[in-house]
Design an enzyme around this catalytic site. Structure first.
Site, short mmCIF file in Angstrom:
data_model
loop_
_atom_site.label_atom_id
_atom_site.label_comp_id
_atom_site.label_asym_id
_atom_site.label_seq_id
_atom_site.Cartn_x
_atom_site.Cartn_y
_atom_site.Cartn_z
N HIS A 77 0.77 -1.17 0.05
CA HIS A 77 -0.07 0.01 0.00
C HIS A 77 0.94 1.32 0.08
CE1 HIS A 77 -3.59 -2.18 1.68
NE2 HIS A 77 -3.50 -2.67 0.49
N GLU A 79 0.70 3.93 1.66
CA GLU A 79 1.26 4.35 3.10
C GLU A 79 2.25 3.29 3.63
OE1 GLU A 79 -3.51 4.36 3.01
OE2 GLU A 79 -1.76 3.21 2.12
N CYS A 105 -6.44 1.58 5.23
CA CYS A 105 -6.80 0.29 5.68
C CYS A 105 -6.58 0.10 7.23
CB CYS A 105 -6.53 -0.62 4.69
SG CYS A 105 -4.93 -1.07 4.93
N CYS A 108 -2.62 -0.49 7.24
CA CYS A 108 -1.86 0.91 7.00
C CYS A 108 -2.08 1.61 8.43
CB CYS A 108 -2.39 1.57 5.86
SG CYS A 108 -1.85 0.75 4.21
#
Length: 151
Positions: A77, A79, A105, A108
């Site tokens: 991801h 992040e 999410c 993260c």
């Protein structure tokens, strides 16, 4: 008109997300401290691995809905990539601000909390209530960014 700092960093994170190699959702992230950019990240396969734009999306092939089964995905991801980029260069993100194009999410969120990021400013929604609950419990400030309205 000169943009505010939030507008400036959100414009940059929109550019960062264009590097994404995800076929489902392009996400960009940016970590800032004292109005200085520390790291950027976008979602895509780990270094040296094939990208979904080249070989197809496993999640699509398996009909996995958005917000579920994060572990079944080739991509890291945005992040996560921003935090990893900072760590790779030895840059502390403690007390930094993360700008991201989509609500993080839960995976993260946990990484953001443990990295010491104090505030997350995001644009788009994501179906993950647990992430928001963890941010609140950990004392991470969460701000949903609203586009400026010009008259």
């Amino acid at each position: 008109m000169r943009p505010t700092w939030d507008e400036y960093f959100m414009d940059i994170v929109e550019l960062v997300k264009k590097r994404s190699t995800c076929v489902r959702r392009q996400v960009g992230a940016l970590i800032v401290k004292d109005k200085r950019i520390l790291a950027t990240g976008y979602n895509g396969a780990p270094v040296g691995c094939n990208h979904c734009i080249d070989i197809g999306c496993l999640r699509d092939q398996l009909n996995i809905p958005s917000g579920e089964r994060h572990e079944i995905c080739r991509a890291t991801h945005a992040e996560q990539n921003a935090i990893a980029q900072a760590a790779y260069s030895g840059t502390s993100v403690k007390n930094g601000i993360m700008y991201v194009t989509t609500q993080p999410c839960v995976l993260c969120a946990k990484l953001i909390i443990n990295a010491g990021i104090s505030k997350v400013i995001f644009k788009g929604d994501y179906p993950d209530k647990l992430a928001m609950e963890l941010f609140k419990e950990a004392g991470v400030r969460i701000v949903k960014y609203e586009e400026p309205q010009f008259v």
